[in-house]
Design a protein around this motif. Structure first.
Motif, PDB file in Angstrom:
ATOM      1  N   ASN A  44      46.123  61.021  15.974  1.00  0.00           N
ATOM      2  CA  ASN A  44      45.577  59.740  15.527  1.00  0.00           C
ATOM      3  C   ASN A  44      46.192  58.673  16.424  1.00  0.00           C
ATOM      4  O   ASN A  44      47.292  58.179  16.172  1.00  0.00           O
ATOM      5  CB  ASN A  44      45.894  59.491  14.055  1.00  0.00           C
ATOM      6  CG  ASN A  44      45.104  60.418  13.173  1.00  0.00           C
ATOM      7  OD1 ASN A  44      43.936  60.669  13.417  1.00  0.00           O
ATOM      8  ND2 ASN A  44      45.741  60.950  12.153  1.00  0.00           N
ATOM      9  N   MET A  46      46.957  55.240  18.359  1.00  0.00           N
ATOM     10  CA  MET A  46      47.041  53.839  17.951  1.00  0.00           C
ATOM     11  C   MET A  46      46.495  52.952  19.055  1.00  0.00           C
ATOM     12  O   MET A  46      46.715  53.214  20.243  1.00  0.00           O
ATOM     13  CB  MET A  46      48.503  53.467  17.691  1.00  0.00           C
ATOM     14  CG  MET A  46      49.105  54.196  16.517  1.00  0.00           C
ATOM     15  SD  MET A  46      50.808  53.708  16.259  1.00  0.00           S
ATOM     16  CE  MET A  46      51.642  55.164  16.845  1.00  0.00           C
ATOM     17  N   GLY A  48      45.365  48.513  19.710  1.00  0.00           N
ATOM     18  CA  GLY A  48      45.365  47.160  19.170  1.00  0.00           C
ATOM     19  C   GLY A  48      46.759  46.571  19.118  1.00  0.00           C
ATOM     20  O   GLY A  48      47.717  47.134  19.640  1.00  0.00           O
ATOM     21  N   LYS A  49      46.862  45.431  18.469  1.00  0.00           N
ATOM     22  CA  LYS A  49      48.143  44.738  18.355  1.00  0.00           C
ATOM     23  C   LYS A  49      49.009  45.394  17.287  1.00  0.00           C
ATOM     24  O   LYS A  49      48.502  45.975  16.331  1.00  0.00           O
ATOM     25  CB  LYS A  49      47.924  43.275  18.023  1.00  0.00           C
ATOM     26  CG  LYS A  49      47.226  42.535  19.139  1.00  0.00           C
ATOM     27  CD  LYS A  49      47.128  41.061  18.851  1.00  0.00           C
ATOM     28  CE  LYS A  49      46.456  40.381  20.027  1.00  0.00           C
ATOM     29  NZ  LYS A  49      46.390  38.954  19.870  1.00  0.00           N
ATOM     30  N   ARG A  50      50.312  45.249  17.434  1.00  0.00           N
ATOM     31  CA  ARG A  50      51.266  45.895  16.534  1.00  0.00           C
ATOM     32  C   ARG A  50      51.041  45.505  15.073  1.00  0.00           C
ATOM     33  O   ARG A  50      51.207  46.319  14.176  1.00  0.00           O
ATOM     34  CB  ARG A  50      52.685  45.534  16.964  1.00  0.00           C
ATOM     35  CG  ARG A  50      53.725  46.279  16.199  1.00  0.00           C
ATOM     36  CD  ARG A  50      55.127  45.936  16.683  1.00  0.00           C
ATOM     37  NE  ARG A  50      56.035  46.926  16.181  1.00  0.00           N
ATOM     38  CZ  ARG A  50      56.779  47.708  16.912  1.00  0.00           C
ATOM     39  NH1 ARG A  50      56.742  47.608  18.215  1.00  0.00           N
ATOM     40  NH2 ARG A  50      57.577  48.586  16.357  1.00  0.00           N
ATOM     41  N   ASP A  52      48.154  44.688  13.778  1.00  0.00           N
ATOM     42  CA  ASP A  52      46.785  45.027  13.397  1.00  0.00           C
ATOM     43  C   ASP A  52      46.359  46.320  14.099  1.00  0.00           C
ATOM     44  O   ASP A  52      45.386  46.348  14.847  1.00  0.00           O
ATOM     45  CB  ASP A  52      45.836  43.876  13.767  1.00  0.00           C
ATOM     46  CG  ASP A  52      44.429  44.105  13.240  1.00  0.00           C
ATOM     47  OD1 ASP A  52      44.269  44.817  12.224  1.00  0.00           O
ATOM     48  OD2 ASP A  52      43.471  43.581  13.867  1.00  0.00           O
ATOM     49  N   VAL A  53      47.110  47.393  13.852  1.00  0.00           N
ATOM     50  CA  VAL A  53      46.862  48.671  14.523  1.00  0.00           C
ATOM     51  C   VAL A  53      45.596  49.321  13.984  1.00  0.00           C
ATOM     52  O   VAL A  53      45.356  49.341  12.781  1.00  0.00           O
ATOM     53  CB  VAL A  53      48.069  49.622  14.333  1.00  0.00           C
ATOM     54  CG1 VAL A  53      47.783  50.985  14.943  1.00  0.00           C
ATOM     55  CG2 VAL A  53      49.322  49.022  14.935  1.00  0.00           C
ATOM     56  N   GLN A  54      44.806  49.846  14.888  1.00  0.00           N
ATOM     57  CA  GLN A  54      43.643  50.644  14.533  1.00  0.00           C
ATOM     58  C   GLN A  54      43.881  52.047  15.074  1.00  0.00           C
ATOM     59  O   GLN A  54      44.642  52.241  16.022  1.00  0.00           O
ATOM     60  CB  GLN A  54      42.378  50.048  15.142  1.00  0.00           C
ATOM     61  CG  GLN A  54      42.058  48.690  14.584  1.00  0.00           C
ATOM     62  CD  GLN A  54      40.818  48.099  15.230  1.00  0.00           C
ATOM     63  OE1 GLN A  54      40.204  48.702  16.109  1.00  0.00           O
ATOM     64  NE2 GLN A  54      40.446  46.912  14.796  1.00  0.00           N
ATOM     65  N   TYR A  55      43.245  53.019  14.461  1.00  0.00           N
ATOM     66  CA  TYR A  55      43.461  54.410  14.825  1.00  0.00           C
ATOM     67  C   TYR A  55      42.163  55.055  15.278  1.00  0.00           C
ATOM     68  O   TYR A  55      41.102  54.792  14.719  1.00  0.00           O
ATOM     69  CB  TYR A  55      44.025  55.202  13.635  1.00  0.00           C
ATOM     70  CG  TYR A  55      45.382  54.697  13.208  1.00  0.00           C
ATOM     71  CD1 TYR A  55      46.535  55.187  13.795  1.00  0.00           C
ATOM     72  CD2 TYR A  55      45.498  53.713  12.229  1.00  0.00           C
ATOM     73  CE1 TYR A  55      47.780  54.716  13.417  1.00  0.00           C
ATOM     74  CE2 TYR A  55      46.742  53.239  11.844  1.00  0.00           C
ATOM     75  CZ  TYR A  55      47.876  53.740  12.439  1.00  0.00           C
ATOM     76  OH  TYR A  55      49.109  53.270  12.073  1.00  0.00           O
ATOM     77  N   VAL A  56      42.281  55.915  16.282  1.00  0.00           N
ATOM     78  CA  VAL A  56      41.161  56.717  16.758  1.00  0.00           C
ATOM     79  C   VAL A  56      41.608  58.170  16.696  1.00  0.00           C
ATOM     80  O   VAL A  56      42.615  58.545  17.307  1.00  0.00           O
ATOM     81  CB  VAL A  56      40.776  56.355  18.208  1.00  0.00           C
ATOM     82  CG1 VAL A  56      39.708  57.309  18.727  1.00  0.00           C
ATOM     83  CG2 VAL A  56      40.311  54.923  18.299  1.00  0.00           C
ATOM     84  N   ARG A 109      31.500  59.344  10.271  1.00  0.00           N
ATOM     85  CA  ARG A 109      32.731  58.982  10.979  1.00  0.00           C
ATOM     86  C   ARG A 109      32.590  59.365  12.445  1.00  0.00           C
ATOM     87  O   ARG A 109      31.742  60.166  12.806  1.00  0.00           O
ATOM     88  CB  ARG A 109      33.928  59.699  10.371  1.00  0.00           C
ATOM     89  CG  ARG A 109      34.167  59.307   8.942  1.00  0.00           C
ATOM     90  CD  ARG A 109      35.605  59.288   8.642  1.00  0.00           C
ATOM     91  NE  ARG A 109      35.823  58.856   7.272  1.00  0.00           N
ATOM     92  CZ  ARG A 109      36.805  59.283   6.529  1.00  0.00           C
ATOM     93  NH1 ARG A 109      37.647  60.178   7.004  1.00  0.00           N
ATOM     94  NH2 ARG A 109      36.957  58.823   5.319  1.00  0.00           N
TER      95      ARG A 109
END
Length: 165
Positions: A44, A46, A48-50, A52-56, A109
């Motif tokens: 998973n 990480m 984005g910004k610390r 406002d982390v988004q996961y792929v 998803r």
């Protein structure tokens, strides 16, 4: 040696490689009907910004021999539900779309599928652990393992510093 083995290939290849940091999950051996099983895992990643982390989600087939040793070493920690954070390099990413049932309704998803080439570091519950890694020679940029296939690099626990947590 035959002529085919002595001639240099003029074939051009293009590599797409992604690198990042993410949580290691779902380490597993995938059985194959005809042939040997292969090692797979999910990272998973990480972005984005610390704050406002988004996961792929990246579903990976482990292809690097040193990466396979590192994944096997971390497998027990993943199965014990510890937080395993890894630096990684993966090649040939492609989109993956699938559906899951959520509250009785299908939910679409997406993620990525890729080949896991190498791990660059690992932390388990915030402490850096020694894993086999590939090092790069600064003068050539070519990958090499420090001591053959058993190269290891790492350091002790870094005062509980967590990446992305």
């Amino acid at each position: 040696m035959s002529q085919a083995h002595t001639q240099q290939s003029n074939e051009v290849a293009f590599d797409l490689v992604i690198q990042g940091v993410g949580y290691l999950n779902r380490v597993r051996a995938v059985p194959v009907r005809k042939g040997a099983s292969y090692l797979a895992c999910t990272i998973n990643a990480m972005m984005g910004k610390r704050d406002d982390v988004q996961y792929v989600g990246i579903d990976c087939i482990v292809v690097g021999s040193i990466a396979a040793k590192a994944i096997e070493q971390l497998r027990a920690d993943v199965e014990a539900h510890r937080k395993v954070i890894v630096g990684f390099r993966a090649g040939d990413p492609r989109p993956d779309f699938y559906e899951v049932q959520r509250e009785g309704k299908p939910e679409r998803r997406e993620g990525l599928k890729a080949r896991l080439l190498q791990l660059t570091f690992a932390k388990v519950d915030g402490c850096r652990v020694d894993i086999p890694v590939v090092e790069h020679k600064p003068d050539t940029g070519r990958a090499r393992s420090e001591a053959g296939d058993d190269a290891g690099v790492g350091s002790a626990c870094e005062d509980g510093a967590l990446v992305g947590a």
